[in-house]
Design a protein around this motif. Sequence first.
Motif, PDB file in Angstrom:
ATOM      1  N   GLU A   1      -4.462 -12.260   6.115  1.00  0.00           N
ATOM      2  CA  GLU A   1      -3.416 -11.140   5.718  1.00  0.00           C
ATOM      3  C   GLU A   1      -3.231 -10.283   4.207  1.00  0.00           C
ATOM      4  OE1 GLU A   1       1.235 -12.391   4.081  1.00  0.00           O
ATOM      5  OE2 GLU A   1       0.058 -13.827   4.909  1.00  0.00           O
ATOM      6  N   ILE A   2      -2.759  -9.215   4.008  1.00  0.00           N
ATOM      7  CA  ILE A   2      -2.756  -8.306   3.700  1.00  0.00           C
ATOM      8  C   ILE A   2      -1.313  -8.244   2.557  1.00  0.00           C
ATOM      9  CG2 ILE A   2      -3.146  -5.944   2.615  1.00  0.00           C
ATOM     10  CD1 ILE A   2      -5.313  -6.202   4.682  1.00  0.00           C
ATOM     11  N   LEU A   3      -1.814  -8.253   1.533  1.00  0.00           N
ATOM     12  CA  LEU A   3      -0.224  -8.046   0.577  1.00  0.00           C
ATOM     13  C   LEU A   3      -0.842  -6.364  -0.406  1.00  0.00           C
ATOM     14  CD1 LEU A   3       0.390 -11.408  -0.382  1.00  0.00           C
ATOM     15  CD2 LEU A   3       0.928 -10.917   1.587  1.00  0.00           C
ATOM     16  N   HIS A   4       0.496  -5.705  -0.164  1.00  0.00           N
ATOM     17  CA  HIS A   4       0.027  -4.429  -0.960  1.00  0.00           C
ATOM     18  C   HIS A   4       1.485  -5.165  -2.376  1.00  0.00           C
ATOM     19  CE1 HIS A   4       0.351  -0.542  -1.862  1.00  0.00           C
ATOM     20  NE2 HIS A   4      -0.171  -0.471  -2.194  1.00  0.00           N
ATOM     21  N   GLY A   5       0.750  -4.643  -3.093  1.00  0.00           N
ATOM     22  CA  GLY A   5       1.655  -4.764  -4.462  1.00  0.00           C
ATOM     23  C   GLY A   5       0.216  -4.645  -5.422  1.00  0.00           C
ATOM     24  N   ASP A   6       0.847  -4.910  -7.034  1.00  0.00           N
ATOM     25  CA  ASP A   6       0.551  -5.354  -8.250  1.00  0.00           C
ATOM     26  C   ASP A   6       0.701  -7.191  -8.267  1.00  0.00           C
ATOM     27  OD1 ASP A   6      -0.055  -5.753 -10.775  1.00  0.00           O
ATOM     28  OD2 ASP A   6       0.865  -4.467 -12.077  1.00  0.00           O
ATOM     29  N   VAL A   7      -0.397  -7.628  -7.963  1.00  0.00           N
ATOM     30  CA  VAL A   7      -0.025  -8.983  -7.824  1.00  0.00           C
ATOM     31  C   VAL A   7       0.070  -9.921  -9.274  1.00  0.00           C
ATOM     32  CG1 VAL A   7      -2.267  -9.587  -8.848  1.00  0.00           C
ATOM     33  CG2 VAL A   7      -1.706 -10.704  -7.847  1.00  0.00           C
ATOM     34  N   MET A   8       0.467  -8.564 -10.212  1.00  0.00           N
ATOM     35  CA  MET A   8       1.067  -9.615 -11.759  1.00  0.00           C
ATOM     36  C   MET A   8       2.200  -8.962 -11.268  1.00  0.00           C
ATOM     37  SD  MET A   8      -1.355 -10.195 -13.283  1.00  0.00           S
ATOM     38  CE  MET A   8      -0.008 -11.454 -14.381  1.00  0.00           C
ATOM     39  N   LYS A   9       3.011  -9.196 -10.969  1.00  0.00           N
ATOM     40  CA  LYS A   9       4.673  -8.408 -10.332  1.00  0.00           C
ATOM     41  C   LYS A   9       4.927  -9.322  -9.157  1.00  0.00           C
ATOM     42  CE  LYS A   9       4.303  -3.783 -12.531  1.00  0.00           C
ATOM     43  NZ  LYS A   9       4.528  -2.483 -12.310  1.00  0.00           N
TER      44      LYS A   9
ATOM     45  N   ILE B   1      -4.955 -14.265   2.098  1.00  0.00           N
ATOM     46  CA  ILE B   1      -3.905 -13.897   1.592  1.00  0.00           C
ATOM     47  C   ILE B   1      -5.332 -12.667   0.699  1.00  0.00           C
ATOM     48  CG2 ILE B   1      -2.417 -13.798   0.242  1.00  0.00           C
ATOM     49  CD1 ILE B   1      -1.922 -16.568   1.862  1.00  0.00           C
ATOM     50  N   ALA B   2      -5.221 -11.518   1.452  1.00  0.00           N
ATOM     51  CA  ALA B   2      -6.367  -9.973   0.142  1.00  0.00           C
ATOM     52  C   ALA B   2      -4.732  -9.723  -0.550  1.00  0.00           C
ATOM     53  CB  ALA B   2      -6.612 -10.326   1.097  1.00  0.00           C
ATOM     54  N   CYS B   3      -4.801  -9.417  -1.877  1.00  0.00           N
ATOM     55  CA  CYS B   3      -3.446  -8.823  -2.658  1.00  0.00           C
ATOM     56  C   CYS B   3      -3.943  -7.740  -3.058  1.00  0.00           C
ATOM     57  CB  CYS B   3      -2.908  -9.792  -3.724  1.00  0.00           C
ATOM     58  SG  CYS B   3      -1.752  -9.082  -4.409  1.00  0.00           S
ATOM     59  N   GLU B   4      -3.960  -6.121  -2.720  1.00  0.00           N
ATOM     60  CA  GLU B   4      -4.315  -4.722  -2.637  1.00  0.00           C
ATOM     61  C   GLU B   4      -3.869  -4.181  -3.760  1.00  0.00           C
ATOM     62  OE1 GLU B   4      -6.922  -2.181  -3.924  1.00  0.00           O
ATOM     63  OE2 GLU B   4      -8.034  -3.752  -2.826  1.00  0.00           O
ATOM     64  N   ALA B   5      -3.285  -3.907  -4.601  1.00  0.00           N
ATOM     65  CA  ALA B   5      -2.876  -2.426  -5.551  1.00  0.00           C
ATOM     66  C   ALA B   5      -3.085  -1.356  -4.674  1.00  0.00           C
ATOM     67  CB  ALA B   5      -2.811  -2.565  -6.845  1.00  0.00           C
ATOM     68  N   ASP B   6      -4.576  -1.186  -4.010  1.00  0.00           N
ATOM     69  CA  ASP B   6      -4.390  -0.028  -3.763  1.00  0.00           C
ATOM     70  C   ASP B   6      -4.512   0.552  -1.693  1.00  0.00           C
ATOM     71  OD1 ASP B   6      -5.613   2.816  -2.896  1.00  0.00           O
ATOM     72  OD2 ASP B   6      -6.757   2.778  -4.259  1.00  0.00           O
ATOM     73  N   VAL B   7      -3.638   1.379  -1.483  1.00  0.00           N
ATOM     74  CA  VAL B   7      -2.900   1.525   0.110  1.00  0.00           C
ATOM     75  C   VAL B   7      -4.062   2.033   0.714  1.00  0.00           C
ATOM     76  CG1 VAL B   7      -1.927   3.275  -0.097  1.00  0.00           C
ATOM     77  CG2 VAL B   7      -1.130   1.952   1.304  1.00  0.00           C
ATOM     78  N   ARG B   8      -4.504   2.790  -0.006  1.00  0.00           N
ATOM     79  CA  ARG B   8      -6.226   2.884   0.785  1.00  0.00           C
ATOM     80  C   ARG B   8      -7.336   2.179   1.107  1.00  0.00           C
ATOM     81  NH1 ARG B   8      -8.935   6.810  -3.100  1.00  0.00           N
ATOM     82  NH2 ARG B   8      -8.755   5.261  -3.901  1.00  0.00           N
ATOM     83  N   LEU B   9      -7.830   1.581  -0.058  1.00  0.00           N
ATOM     84  CA  LEU B   9      -9.095   0.205   0.639  1.00  0.00           C
ATOM     85  C   LEU B   9      -7.765  -0.945   1.233  1.00  0.00           C
ATOM     86  CD1 LEU B   9      -9.528  -0.057  -3.171  1.00  0.00           C
ATOM     87  CD2 LEU B   9     -10.831   1.399  -1.181  1.00  0.00           C
TER      88      LEU B   9
END
Length: 338
Positions: free
Chosen positions: A133-141, A107-115
């Motif tokens: 599985e890619i989760l887009h957003g700030d992991v701290m929130k 489960i990969a959490c990435e804040a940058d939609v381009r990456l």
Amino acid sequence: MPKITTQQLRKRTQASAATAAIKPQTIGAPYVKHGSKPATKGGSADGSRHFGPMFNKDLGQHILINPLVSQGIVDKAHLKQTDTVLEVGPGTGNLTIKILEQAKKVIACEADVRLAAELTKRVQGGPFQHKLEILHGDVMKRDLPFFDVCISNTPYQISSPLTFKLIFHRPIFRCAVLMFQREFAMRLVARPGDSLYGRLSVNCQLYSKVTHVMKVGKNNFKPPPNVESSVVKIEPLNPPPPVDFEEWDGLVRIAFSRKHKTLAASFKNTATMQMLDENYRTYCASNDLMVEDGFQIKDKILGVLEQMGYSDARASKLDIHDFLKLLSAFHDANVHFC
């Protein structure tokens, strides 16, 4: 945390490209400030392009490009074929691919939609696509999903909050192997007497076993960061110690406010004494306890320190067991820190 589909990623990437088209700096033709070095073929003047996207240093985007380091990180996690791995900040996926080779799911959490789009394209149509599985957003929130192991080339600006978010995550995971700025990593593993030993050290080590895994030079990243890095392994204690963290942190905050001074000197601070006096009176009122006439919180505090033999002790030399004994003694005297 919301999942992001390939279609959504494609739409967001197209939207970003349309917006970028009207700006002087684009991915296809990097803008060069007057007086700066011109961009070289395949990258910008500072080497901040790799696998296509321009990296955002403000988001701590420094991609790990050395495959030997990536493999070393994965090896230290001792992954099992049944493991679900949480990866924070996968970037373009150099480390992700190594994890996918050994784990059941990533489960990969990435804040940058381009990456996130870059990583999606990298595994699309391959044997690892169904495992990612890619989760887009700030992991701290976000609330963290269930995972067995966390692996992260951590954006350095979230080093401390991410560390404690993981430590307090439930259910308890097996281990986390995390890349940090060298100084931060050495503060995590510091022991009593070390120059970097402090509040961060004891707070982290109260709830976990922390070990230094390896040093990583800045040239192993693109673009290179300004500082050296280190990898640490965090193994949460299971079960965790039955300690009220707010009380614990209140004590060590006072003790390490001047870590080379004696504890008696650290507690004599006027603001500290006023806070402890208010806490003491509030606790007594809540528990139907009388506060004797002429009560002085200073006498109470110094009396506990003297009784426990810590008046002349210094926080920089005390270990976790010392602080636990102190916290228990203060609670027995109805002195609280929050």
